[in-house]
Design a protein around this motif. Structure first.
Motif, PDB file in Angstrom:
ATOM      1  N   THR A  52      32.083  44.971  32.767  1.00 41.69           N
ATOM      2  CA  THR A  52      33.398  45.019  32.106  1.00 41.69           C
ATOM      3  C   THR A  52      34.498  44.346  32.911  1.00 41.69           C
ATOM      4  O   THR A  52      35.446  43.821  32.337  1.00 41.69           O
ATOM      5  N   TYR A  53      34.395  44.347  34.255  1.00 45.16           N
ATOM      6  CA  TYR A  53      35.449  43.737  35.076  1.00 45.16           C
ATOM      7  C   TYR A  53      35.211  42.248  35.288  1.00 45.16           C
ATOM      8  O   TYR A  53      36.042  41.553  35.854  1.00 45.16           O
ATOM      9  N   CYS A  54      34.059  41.768  34.866  1.00 46.46           N
ATOM     10  CA  CYS A  54      33.677  40.385  35.145  1.00 46.46           C
ATOM     11  C   CYS A  54      33.702  39.504  33.911  1.00 46.46           C
ATOM     12  O   CYS A  54      34.148  38.365  33.955  1.00 46.46           O
TER      13      CYS A  54
ATOM     14  N   ILE B  82      23.772  31.920  47.457  1.00 45.23           N
ATOM     15  CA  ILE B  82      23.531  31.521  46.075  1.00 45.23           C
ATOM     16  C   ILE B  82      23.992  32.667  45.170  1.00 45.23           C
ATOM     17  O   ILE B  82      23.608  33.815  45.366  1.00 45.23           O
ATOM     18  N   THR B  83      24.797  32.301  44.172  1.00 45.83           N
ATOM     19  CA  THR B  83      25.337  33.343  43.314  1.00 45.83           C
ATOM     20  C   THR B  83      25.490  32.796  41.902  1.00 45.83           C
ATOM     21  O   THR B  83      24.871  31.798  41.536  1.00 45.83           O
ATOM     22  N   GLY B  84      26.291  33.434  41.075  1.00 50.20           N
ATOM     23  CA  GLY B  84      26.447  32.982  39.700  1.00 50.20           C
ATOM     24  C   GLY B  84      27.688  33.626  39.104  1.00 50.20           C
ATOM     25  O   GLY B  84      28.601  33.988  39.849  1.00 50.20           O
ATOM     26  N   GLY B  85      27.537  33.888  37.876  1.00 51.67           N
ATOM     27  CA  GLY B  85      26.519  34.357  36.965  1.00 51.67           C
ATOM     28  C   GLY B  85      25.403  35.051  37.727  1.00 51.67           C
ATOM     29  O   GLY B  85      25.584  35.462  38.847  1.00 51.67           O
ATOM     30  N   GLU B  86      24.303  35.202  37.051  1.00 51.74           N
ATOM     31  CA  GLU B  86      23.167  35.810  37.728  1.00 51.74           C
ATOM     32  C   GLU B  86      22.218  34.690  38.172  1.00 51.74           C
ATOM     33  O   GLU B  86      21.565  34.055  37.340  1.00 51.74           O
ATOM     34  N   PRO B  87      22.139  34.450  39.492  1.00 52.60           N
ATOM     35  CA  PRO B  87      21.360  33.294  39.958  1.00 52.60           C
ATOM     36  C   PRO B  87      19.892  33.358  39.547  1.00 52.60           C
ATOM     37  O   PRO B  87      19.279  32.321  39.298  1.00 52.60           O
TER      38      PRO B  87
ATOM     39  N   LEU C 298      21.518  35.420  48.866  1.00 53.82           N
ATOM     40  CA  LEU C 298      22.021  35.427  47.498  1.00 53.82           C
ATOM     41  C   LEU C 298      22.696  36.738  47.157  1.00 53.82           C
ATOM     42  O   LEU C 298      22.496  37.750  47.828  1.00 53.82           O
ATOM     43  N   THR C 299      23.533  36.664  46.133  1.00 51.49           N
ATOM     44  CA  THR C 299      24.136  37.860  45.541  1.00 51.49           C
ATOM     45  C   THR C 299      23.576  37.977  44.140  1.00 51.49           C
ATOM     46  O   THR C 299      23.627  37.020  43.369  1.00 51.49           O
ATOM     47  N   THR C 300      23.040  39.136  43.821  1.00 56.29           N
ATOM     48  CA  THR C 300      22.346  39.303  42.547  1.00 56.29           C
ATOM     49  C   THR C 300      22.637  40.672  41.957  1.00 56.29           C
ATOM     50  O   THR C 300      22.982  41.599  42.689  1.00 56.29           O
ATOM     51  N   ASN C 301      22.470  40.771  40.644  1.00 53.16           N
ATOM     52  CA  ASN C 301      22.608  42.100  40.041  1.00 53.16           C
ATOM     53  C   ASN C 301      21.304  42.891  40.164  1.00 53.16           C
ATOM     54  O   ASN C 301      21.238  44.039  39.752  1.00 53.16           O
TER      55      ASN C 301
ATOM     56  N   VAL D   1      22.960  43.156  46.651  1.00 56.88           N
ATOM     57  CA  VAL D   1      22.748  43.615  45.277  1.00 56.88           C
ATOM     58  C   VAL D   1      23.994  44.371  44.820  1.00 56.88           C
ATOM     59  O   VAL D   1      24.474  45.266  45.520  1.00 56.88           O
ATOM     60  N   SER D   2      24.498  43.984  43.664  1.00 55.86           N
ATOM     61  CA  SER D   2      25.698  44.633  43.142  1.00 55.86           C
ATOM     62  C   SER D   2      25.301  45.860  42.343  1.00 55.86           C
ATOM     63  O   SER D   2      24.485  45.768  41.425  1.00 55.86           O
ATOM     64  N   LEU D   3      25.856  46.984  42.708  1.00 60.28           N
ATOM     65  CA  LEU D   3      25.527  48.234  42.033  1.00 60.28           C
ATOM     66  C   LEU D   3      26.743  49.143  42.130  1.00 60.28           C
ATOM     67  O   LEU D   3      27.169  49.482  43.225  1.00 60.28           O
TER      68      LEU D   3
ATOM     69  N   THR E  49      29.615  47.306  45.882  1.00 61.54           N
ATOM     70  CA  THR E  49      30.112  48.194  44.829  1.00 61.54           C
ATOM     71  C   THR E  49      31.574  47.893  44.542  1.00 61.54           C
ATOM     72  O   THR E  49      32.396  47.925  45.459  1.00 61.54           O
ATOM     73  N   VAL E  50      31.881  47.577  43.307  1.00 59.03           N
ATOM     74  CA  VAL E  50      33.279  47.384  42.935  1.00 59.03           C
ATOM     75  C   VAL E  50      33.905  48.769  42.756  1.00 59.03           C
ATOM     76  O   VAL E  50      33.357  49.608  42.033  1.00 59.03           O
ATOM     77  N   ALA E  51      35.011  49.007  43.446  1.00 63.25           N
ATOM     78  CA  ALA E  51      35.700  50.300  43.347  1.00 63.25           C
ATOM     79  C   ALA E  51      36.433  50.360  42.016  1.00 63.25           C
ATOM     80  O   ALA E  51      37.330  49.549  41.763  1.00 63.25           O
TER      81      ALA E  51
ATOM     82  N   ILE F  97      34.339  46.666  47.010  1.00 65.44           N
ATOM     83  CA  ILE F  97      35.154  45.493  46.647  1.00 65.44           C
ATOM     84  C   ILE F  97      36.286  45.940  45.731  1.00 65.44           C
ATOM     85  O   ILE F  97      36.053  46.730  44.809  1.00 65.44           O
ATOM     86  N   GLU F  98      37.469  45.431  45.972  1.00 65.13           N
ATOM     87  CA  GLU F  98      38.570  45.680  45.041  1.00 65.13           C
ATOM     88  C   GLU F  98      38.461  44.737  43.850  1.00 65.13           C
ATOM     89  O   GLU F  98      38.085  43.579  44.003  1.00 65.13           O
ATOM     90  N   VAL F  99      38.824  45.222  42.697  1.00 69.08           N
ATOM     91  CA  VAL F  99      38.802  44.384  41.489  1.00 69.08           C
ATOM     92  C   VAL F  99      39.806  43.246  41.632  1.00 69.08           C
ATOM     93  O   VAL F  99      40.957  43.466  41.980  1.00 69.08           O
ATOM     94  N   MET F 100      39.323  42.047  41.370  1.00 69.39           N
ATOM     95  CA  MET F 100      40.205  40.880  41.462  1.00 69.39           C
ATOM     96  C   MET F 100      40.570  40.378  40.074  1.00 69.39           C
ATOM     97  O   MET F 100      39.748  40.442  39.158  1.00 69.39           O
ATOM     98  N   PRO F 101      41.787  39.871  39.920  1.00 66.82           N
ATOM     99  CA  PRO F 101      42.231  39.424  38.600  1.00 66.82           C
ATOM    100  C   PRO F 101      41.681  38.048  38.246  1.00 66.82           C
ATOM    101  O   PRO F 101      42.364  37.059  38.346  1.00 66.82           O
TER     102      PRO F 101
HETATM  103  N1  SAM Z   1      25.544  38.463  39.069  1.00 63.17           N
HETATM  104  C1  SAM Z   1      25.515  38.622  40.484  1.00 63.17           C
HETATM  105  C2  SAM Z   1      26.021  39.987  40.873  1.00 63.17           C
HETATM  106  O1  SAM Z   1      26.566  40.708  40.021  1.00 63.17           O
HETATM  107  O2  SAM Z   1      25.879  40.319  42.052  1.00 63.17           O
HETATM  108  C3  SAM Z   1      26.286  37.562  41.234  1.00 63.17           C
HETATM  109  C4  SAM Z   1      27.590  37.103  40.681  1.00 63.17           C
HETATM  110  S1  SAM Z   1      28.863  38.340  40.604  1.00 63.17           S
HETATM  111  C5  SAM Z   1      30.186  37.386  39.903  1.00 63.17           C
HETATM  112  C6  SAM Z   1      29.247  38.521  42.320  1.00 63.17           C
HETATM  113  C7  SAM Z   1      30.045  39.737  42.700  1.00 63.17           C
HETATM  114  O3  SAM Z   1      31.331  39.632  42.148  1.00 63.17           O
HETATM  115  C8  SAM Z   1      29.472  41.060  42.223  1.00 63.17           C
HETATM  116  O4  SAM Z   1      29.357  41.942  43.316  1.00 63.17           O
HETATM  117  C9  SAM Z   1      30.503  41.557  41.258  1.00 63.17           C
HETATM  118  O5  SAM Z   1      30.566  42.953  41.265  1.00 63.17           O
HETATM  119  C10 SAM Z   1      31.755  40.908  41.760  1.00 63.17           C
HETATM  120  N2  SAM Z   1      32.809  40.741  40.767  1.00 63.17           N
HETATM  121  C11 SAM Z   1      32.754  40.192  39.532  1.00 63.17           C
HETATM  122  N3  SAM Z   1      33.954  40.170  38.934  1.00 63.17           N
HETATM  123  C12 SAM Z   1      34.819  40.732  39.814  1.00 63.17           C
HETATM  124  C13 SAM Z   1      36.211  40.994  39.812  1.00 63.17           C
HETATM  125  N4  SAM Z   1      36.959  40.679  38.780  1.00 63.17           N
HETATM  126  N5  SAM Z   1      36.740  41.580  40.904  1.00 63.17           N
HETATM  127  C14 SAM Z   1      35.982  41.889  41.983  1.00 63.17           C
HETATM  128  N6  SAM Z   1      34.666  41.668  42.053  1.00 63.17           N
HETATM  129  C15 SAM Z   1      34.082  41.093  40.994  1.00 63.17           C
END
Ligand code: SAM
Ligand code: SF4
Length: 334
Positions: A29-31, A67-72, A99-102, A123-125, A163-165, A191-195
């Protein structure tokens, strides 16, 4: 090697983050908005182009590639690219490939990644609650991600959890997340939510849980010792004395890290962003596609680095979201 890349503020550029796709099998939802329009395939760098591009950066002094993405791991044949980067590890030009992955595809790829020389994976969780996980990611399944994490550890990869707070979402789970990571021998970074980018109806300020508050809450249960560790990015680390585990805080909304910034970001279309929080970018796809020789590409990379700004402009003060970027994190690569 030619003269290594250095920006106008004498910061060596040794770290490249590469988004290999803007697509994803989740819709956090934040992405992302639920209905995303993705780029036409022809816009994306091919795997061969990604190889050429990253190899040029490595030649110019980049030592760490994320390596990141989207989901790499949803990009087709992405292991071909990882294998190609593995050869730079073998010859010592590249120090780290990560890499950063979901985590959704880790069961399938963890072993291959380890064989390519990957040693660590982020790993983002954001939650350990299956229902909440479904709500935050919209399309994700918690069990699949937990199994992916297990697969990564079985393959010998060190796992760090990001973990996004999220206010009202994972606030109550703070200690559960910390304990779960400590038990699984995983570091944890908040991680703080970024705009970044339009997320369709969601309000950034509703999601924003300042890490200063999260940290104060942690300190009610644990003894926090600041660690001197710096990665050139916005993360700061503490050790929890009671568990020995390491917790990171990524606070992009404070400016205290820009002076040591060592990184640039390449989008999946070959745009180079010199700062995550600024709109200025350089198109590297045109010089790449314009010639088989890398001279024009290298000149374009150097010209871009010469424009790297001193810092970013994100600011949530006065209850407004300022410094917002139009592009999504999934485009630039988080
Ligand atoms: N899909 C992969 C993942 O979720 O790890 C890699 C890409 S994702 C864009 C990379 C990181 O950015 C994730 O940890 C995600 O939680 C974080 N992220 C995405 N949108 C964000 C936002 N608006 N503010 C802060 N972190 C954000
Ligand atoms: Fe996909 Fe990662 Fe964005 Fe979630 S944060 S939608 S997993 S790119």
């Amino acid at each position: 090697m030619d003269l290594p890349l250095t920006d106008p503020f004498a910061r060596p550029i040794s770290y490249l983050r590469v988004s290999v796709t803007d697509r994803c099998d989740f819709r956090c939802t934040y992405c992302m908005a639920e209905n995303m329009t993705f780029l036409p395939k022809a816009e994306l760098l091919t795997l061969e182009e990604l190889d050429r591009m990253c190899s040029a950066f490595i030649r110019l002094g980049v030592e760490k590639l994320r390596i990141t993405g989207g989901e790499p791991l949803v990009r087709r044949e992405i292991m071909t690219f990882f294998r190609a980067m593995g050869r730079h590890l073998e010859r010592g030009a590249l120090k780290e490939l990560t890499l950063t992955t979901n985590g959704s595809q880790l069961r399938r790829f963890a072993r291959d990644l380890a064989e390519c020389g990957v040693r660590r994976v982020n790993v983002s969780l954001d939650t350990l609650d299956a229902e909440k996980f479904g709500r935050i990611t919209r399309w994700g399944r918690l069990a699949q991600v937990l199994d992916g994490i297990a697969a990564a550890q079985e393959a010998g990869l060190r796992v760090k959890i990001n973990t996004v707070a999220l206010k009202g979402e994972n606030e109550a789970e703070l200690f559960d997340l910390v304990d779960w990571c400590a038990q699984g021998d995983m570091d944890l970074t908040f991680i703080e939510v970024m705009p970044m980018g339009d997320i369709g109806g969601e309000d950034r300020l509703d999601q924003y849980w300042p890490l200063s508050d999260l940290r104060a809450r942690l300190a009610t249960r644990y003894t926090l010792t600041d660690l001197p560790e710096r990665t050139g990015g916005p993360a700061r680390y503490v050790r929890l004395e009671e568990t020995g585990s390491k917790i990171g805080f990524i606070t992009p909304l404070t400016h205290n890290f820009c002076e040591s910034c060592n990184r640039v970001r390449l989008t999946c279309t070959g745009e180079l962003y010199m700062c995550l929080g600024q709109e200025d970018m350089a198109d590297l796809r045109a010089p790449l596609r314009g010639s088989d020789d890398d001279a024009a590409l290298e000149a374009a990379i150097r010209a871009a680095i010469a424009r790297k700004p001193k810092g970013h402009d994100f600011d949530y003060s006065r209850q407004q979201v300022a410094g917002q970027t139009l592009r999504h994190m999934s485009h630039t690569g988080g």
